[in-house]
Design a protein around this motif. Structure first.
Motif, PDB file in Angstrom:
ATOM      1  N   ILE A 172      66.486  48.196 -49.477  1.00  0.00           N
ATOM      2  CA  ILE A 172      66.512  49.621 -49.817  1.00  0.00           C
ATOM      3  C   ILE A 172      65.870  50.485 -48.733  1.00  0.00           C
ATOM      4  O   ILE A 172      65.918  51.710 -48.816  1.00  0.00           O
ATOM      5  CB  ILE A 172      65.810  49.890 -51.165  1.00  0.00           C
ATOM      6  CG1 ILE A 172      64.311  49.580 -51.075  1.00  0.00           C
ATOM      7  CG2 ILE A 172      66.461  49.118 -52.284  1.00  0.00           C
ATOM      8  CD1 ILE A 172      63.527  49.983 -52.304  1.00  0.00           C
ATOM      9  N   SER A 173      65.256  49.846 -47.736  1.00  0.00           N
ATOM     10  CA  SER A 173      64.686  50.638 -46.636  1.00  0.00           C
ATOM     11  C   SER A 173      65.755  51.105 -45.665  1.00  0.00           C
ATOM     12  O   SER A 173      65.446  51.804 -44.685  1.00  0.00           O
ATOM     13  CB  SER A 173      63.631  49.815 -45.902  1.00  0.00           C
ATOM     14  OG  SER A 173      64.222  48.761 -45.158  1.00  0.00           O
ATOM     15  N   ASN A 174      67.006  50.690 -45.896  1.00  0.00           N
ATOM     16  CA  ASN A 174      68.137  51.115 -45.050  1.00  0.00           C
ATOM     17  C   ASN A 174      67.922  50.796 -43.567  1.00  0.00           C
ATOM     18  O   ASN A 174      68.145  51.614 -42.691  1.00  0.00           O
ATOM     19  CB  ASN A 174      68.386  52.622 -45.215  1.00  0.00           C
ATOM     20  CG  ASN A 174      68.843  52.970 -46.616  1.00  0.00           C
ATOM     21  OD1 ASN A 174      69.612  52.239 -47.223  1.00  0.00           O
ATOM     22  ND2 ASN A 174      68.350  54.095 -47.135  1.00  0.00           N
ATOM     23  N   GLY A 175      67.457  49.593 -43.318  1.00  0.00           N
ATOM     24  CA  GLY A 175      67.309  49.138 -41.946  1.00  0.00           C
ATOM     25  C   GLY A 175      66.000  49.509 -41.279  1.00  0.00           C
ATOM     26  O   GLY A 175      65.769  49.115 -40.122  1.00  0.00           O
ATOM     27  N   GLN A 232      58.648  54.832 -46.186  1.00  0.00           N
ATOM     28  CA  GLN A 232      59.005  55.881 -45.229  1.00  0.00           C
ATOM     29  C   GLN A 232      57.835  56.216 -44.309  1.00  0.00           C
ATOM     30  O   GLN A 232      58.009  56.431 -43.113  1.00  0.00           O
ATOM     31  CB  GLN A 232      59.464  57.129 -45.985  1.00  0.00           C
ATOM     32  CG  GLN A 232      60.806  56.960 -46.683  1.00  0.00           C
ATOM     33  CD  GLN A 232      61.218  58.202 -47.452  1.00  0.00           C
ATOM     34  OE1 GLN A 232      60.452  59.150 -47.567  1.00  0.00           O
ATOM     35  NE2 GLN A 232      62.428  58.185 -48.001  1.00  0.00           N
ATOM     36  N   GLN A 244      57.319  53.379 -41.603  1.00  0.00           N
ATOM     37  CA  GLN A 244      58.484  52.931 -40.850  1.00  0.00           C
ATOM     38  C   GLN A 244      58.213  52.751 -39.362  1.00  0.00           C
ATOM     39  O   GLN A 244      59.015  52.144 -38.653  1.00  0.00           O
ATOM     40  CB  GLN A 244      59.639  53.924 -41.039  1.00  0.00           C
ATOM     41  CG  GLN A 244      59.330  55.331 -40.570  1.00  0.00           C
ATOM     42  CD  GLN A 244      60.464  56.292 -40.858  1.00  0.00           C
ATOM     43  OE1 GLN A 244      61.594  56.041 -40.456  1.00  0.00           O
ATOM     44  NE2 GLN A 244      60.187  57.364 -41.561  1.00  0.00           N
TER      45      GLN A 244
END
Length: 270
Positions: free
Chosen positions: A139-142, A232, A235
């Motif tokens: 779910i961190s989208n990469g 987020q 990151q």
């Protein structure tokens, strides 16, 4: 050289005291290690995060249960050592042993994550229900890899566990009598009640964690927005930057509580 030798001798005395006689906290500690390791290998490495948190709660009690039980803490008021020597030895023992045990457990869980036994046993679809580290990476989208999420969670667990450990150690130096209800488990009815309560607390935390990770209790969905926000913020550098920040906070807290303990214990009437 003489000061280091004295520190090492005091550490040996504490280890001998800890391993002598019946130490119920040691059994609870060993049981927690085995349970978290087995669950981490069979289901998800996320289970292993419980271990450093449990260490923070039970590590100092495990170290000094026998000392209070046999009233050997009074020995240090008559032997020819400086009070700072005892503080140095016990902080070095607690921090060093906590870190060593954590690193062993961290490597075991890292091995478990790479072996992916749950995928081999339960299949891809069923294993994903438990593998929350893979899910958070997804779910961190990469932004994160599984290793990044793994390191971030375990560094947080280490930081919280270490802060709790040195906090309890400072409290023990300030007033060891305040630990007597927790540490001196014996044969009396009250002692057995306290031992049962401590065991039930550990068991309750473990059961709730298992049910939450298995999605039986809706705790994970509630926490996901918070975790997503943290992901987020973390990151930068695949989470390693925030991991380093958490460890630095733990180190600075340890240094602060060590200095406070040296000052407080030096002024304490024994």
């Amino acid at each position: 050289m003489g000061e280091m030798r004295k520190t090492l001798d005091l550490i040996k005395v504490d280890l001998i005291t800890m391993n002598g006689g019946k130490n119920n906290m040691r059994m609870i500690f060993a049981g927690s290690f085995i349970f978290c390791a087995v669950m981490g290998f069979l289901f998800s490495s996320m289970f292993g995060i419980l271990f450093p948190l449990l260490m923070g709660a039970f590590f100092v009690p495990m170290l000094f249960q026998n000392e209070l039980k046999y009233h050997s803490e009074k020995m240090y008021s008559v032997i020819p050592i400086k009070r700072r020597d005892l503080v140095n030895a016990r902080f070095l023992l607690a921090v060093g042993l906590f870190t060593a045990l954590f690193l062993v457990f961290y490597l075991l869980m890292l091995l478990g994550m790479n072996l992916r036994l749950s995928y081999a046993i339960f299949g891809e679809e069923a294993a994903l229900v438990f593998d929350r580290i893979a899910y958070l990476a997804l779910i961190s989208n990469g932004m994160f890899t599984k290793l990044g999420v793994f390191n971030l969670m375990y560094s947080s667990g280490y930081a919280f566990g270490m802060i709790a450990t040195v906090g309890q150690l400072r409290k023990y130096f300030r007033s060891s009598e305040g630990f007597s209800g927790t540490l001196t488990f014996g044969t009396s009815k009250e002692a057995r009640r306290q031992e049962f309560t401590a065991g039930m607390i550990v068991l309750g935390v473990l059961i709730v964690s298992v049910l939450a990770i298995a999605d039986i209790l809706p705790i994970i969905p509630i926490l996901l927005p918070i975790l997503a926000t943290l992901l987020q913020l973390a990151q930068v550098a695949n989470g390693f930057m925030l991991s380093a920040v958490m460890i630095v906070i733990a180190v600075l807290t340890t240094v602060y509580r060590y200095v406070c303990t040296v000052v407080e214990y030096d002024e304490k009437e024994l």
